[in-house]
Design an enzyme around this catalytic site. Structure first.
Site, PDB file in Angstrom:
ATOM      1  N   LEU A   1       1.237  -1.189   0.069  1.00  0.00           N
ATOM      2  CA  LEU A   1       0.170  -0.179  -0.122  1.00  0.00           C
ATOM      3  C   LEU A   1       0.791   1.793  -0.022  1.00  0.00           C
ATOM      4  O   LEU A   1       1.991   1.408   0.782  1.00  0.00           O
ATOM      5  CB  LEU A   1      -0.948  -0.081   1.024  1.00  0.00           C
ATOM      6  CG  LEU A   1      -2.036  -0.828   1.241  1.00  0.00           C
ATOM      7  CD1 LEU A   1      -2.711  -0.835   2.387  1.00  0.00           C
ATOM      8  CD2 LEU A   1      -2.882  -1.041   0.529  1.00  0.00           C
ATOM      9  N   ASP A   2       0.779   2.064  -0.390  1.00  0.00           N
ATOM     10  CA  ASP A   2       0.922   3.885  -0.455  1.00  0.00           C
ATOM     11  C   ASP A   2       1.586   3.735   0.970  1.00  0.00           C
ATOM     12  O   ASP A   2       0.729   3.571   1.357  1.00  0.00           O
ATOM     13  CB  ASP A   2       0.450   5.009  -0.875  1.00  0.00           C
ATOM     14  CG  ASP A   2       0.765   4.136  -2.685  1.00  0.00           C
ATOM     15  OD1 ASP A   2       0.926   3.451  -3.492  1.00  0.00           O
ATOM     16  OD2 ASP A   2      -0.358   5.054  -3.719  1.00  0.00           O
ATOM     17  N   ARG A   3       2.471   4.601   0.670  1.00  0.00           N
ATOM     18  CA  ARG A   3       2.335   5.416   2.551  1.00  0.00           C
ATOM     19  C   ARG A   3       1.594   6.002   2.887  1.00  0.00           C
ATOM     20  O   ARG A   3       1.564   5.798   4.214  1.00  0.00           O
ATOM     21  CB  ARG A   3       3.984   6.474   2.562  1.00  0.00           C
ATOM     22  CG  ARG A   3       4.194   7.273   3.536  1.00  0.00           C
ATOM     23  CD  ARG A   3       5.064   7.942   3.178  1.00  0.00           C
ATOM     24  NE  ARG A   3       5.425   8.443   4.674  1.00  0.00           N
ATOM     25  CZ  ARG A   3       6.263   8.447   6.027  1.00  0.00           C
ATOM     26  NH1 ARG A   3       6.879   7.402   5.459  1.00  0.00           N
ATOM     27  NH2 ARG A   3       6.681   9.260   6.569  1.00  0.00           N
TER      28      ARG A   3
ATOM     29  N   ARG B   1      -5.010   5.828  -7.995  1.00  0.00           N
ATOM     30  CA  ARG B   1      -4.789   7.080  -8.082  1.00  0.00           C
ATOM     31  C   ARG B   1      -4.587   7.885  -9.598  1.00  0.00           C
ATOM     32  O   ARG B   1      -5.791   8.816 -10.003  1.00  0.00           O
ATOM     33  CB  ARG B   1      -3.696   7.806  -7.385  1.00  0.00           C
ATOM     34  CG  ARG B   1      -4.073   7.269  -5.547  1.00  0.00           C
ATOM     35  CD  ARG B   1      -2.889   7.048  -4.891  1.00  0.00           C
ATOM     36  NE  ARG B   1      -1.991   8.645  -4.737  1.00  0.00           N
ATOM     37  CZ  ARG B   1      -0.754   8.714  -4.494  1.00  0.00           C
ATOM     38  NH1 ARG B   1       0.059   8.065  -4.275  1.00  0.00           N
ATOM     39  NH2 ARG B   1      -0.196  10.445  -4.631  1.00  0.00           N
TER      40      ARG B   1
ATOM     41  N   THR C   1      -2.014   5.112   2.126  1.00  0.00           N
ATOM     42  CA  THR C   1      -3.252   4.810   2.314  1.00  0.00           C
ATOM     43  C   THR C   1      -2.776   3.984   2.951  1.00  0.00           C
ATOM     44  O   THR C   1      -1.901   3.805   3.610  1.00  0.00           O
ATOM     45  CB  THR C   1      -3.260   3.793   0.851  1.00  0.00           C
ATOM     46  OG1 THR C   1      -2.909   4.591  -0.499  1.00  0.00           O
ATOM     47  CG2 THR C   1      -4.142   3.428   0.580  1.00  0.00           C
TER      48      THR C   1
END
Length: 295
Positions: free
Chosen positions: A139-141, A239, A143
């Site tokens: 997961l993105d930082r 995104r 998110t």
């Protein structure tokens, strides 16, 4: 399927529907373990049946106990660092946690020690487990939400295959700018790097396949709350895709969103999958503490 851990061994009692199987067919056909891992297990004599070494092509019978040396003492691959984690599911083979926003999934540089992987290594250390922290997806930082880590190579290999076969279902909640008109839709546009911006991705016909399904949950003033499911897991996929159709995520300034939130309004609220070794159906729900409207 009856399984248990005995010391360093994983014991599997062959069920009645597993007929005419061998050690080879269990590893290569049923679990589809990688050749390199199978070779390593053979060379290290990791597998016994009913307490004895037998040829890997010898037929087994329902009720036989297959004993696999899965739980080996290994060095942590990331330095254990104290940090609070919310465990959604855990057993001897894997752990699912609720990642908070503002934390990287794993280190990107050797001096990164405050990532989710470091916190999980500390958790394992406190529980007396010396095992690696093997992420199945990221997961993105910024998110938050549910994320799966394996504890040993066989679990990781099977979970990687389940992810590739789209048997790991990930459901996200997202708040986007604008009022989405369609009740549901699918975006199937490949995603590649943006050569003009180091950290951005973009829709690109030369990129990797990317498929995103979205469903409208409700309108919130000038925004829309969506439920999103992924068939693929490209970097920044949700995104990029939502921005590409004119509905960037609230708070996602990298892809055209306005800073109405402290971070992009994206949360992995649910993950469901068959257990890699027992085949039990597992579903984990993750609450979103900082943006509760995404829970």
């Amino acid at each position: 399927m009856k399984t248990q851990k005995k010391g360093s061994l994983f014991e599997l009692v062959l069920p009645s529907n597993w007929k005419n199987v061998t050690i080879n067919t269990i590893l290569k056909d049923h679990w589809q373990a990688p050749k390199k891992l199978v070779h390593s297990m053979r060379m290290e004599n990791d597998i016994k049946v009913n307490g004895e070494m037998i040829p890997w092509n010898q037929p087994l019978s329902p009720g036989d106990t297959v004993q696999i040396h899965l739980f080996k003492n290994v060095d942590y691959d990331v330095p254990p660092t104290y940090g609070e984690i919310e465990v959604l599911f855990e057993d001897d083979h894997l752990i699912v946690v609720n990642k908070p926003a503002g934390v990287d999934t794993h280190p990107n540089h050797p001096d990164d020690t405050n990532t989710l992987a470091n916190f999980i290594a500390f958790h394992h250390q406190m529980n007396g487990e010396s095992c690696r922290v093997l992420h199945i997806h990221r997961l993105d930082r910024d998110t938050s939400g549910a994320i799966i880590f394996a504890k040993h190579p066989l679990s990781k290999a099977i979970l990687d295959r389940l992810l590739s076969d789209r048997k790991i279902k990930r459901m996200y909640a997202a708040l986007v700018h604008g009022r989405v008109k369609q009740k549901k839709g699918t975006i199937a546009e490949p995603i590649g790097r943006d050569r003009h911006h180091n950290t951005r991705r973009r829709v690109s016909q030369s990129g990797q396949e990317a498929i995103t399904h979205y469903k409208k949950i409700e309108n919130k003033k000038d925004n829309t709350l969506l439920e999103i499911q992924l068939d693929t897991g490209r970097t920044h996929q949700i995104r990029v895709h939502m921005s590409s159709i004119g509905y960037p995520l609230v708070g996602d300034i990298l892809y055209g969103g306005k800073p109405d939130c402290a971070r992009q309004a994206l949360h992995a609220k649910n993950v469901s999958f068959p257990h890699p070794l027992t085949e039990e159906a597992i579903t984990c729900e993750a609450k979103c503490e900082d943006l509760p409207f995404l829970s």
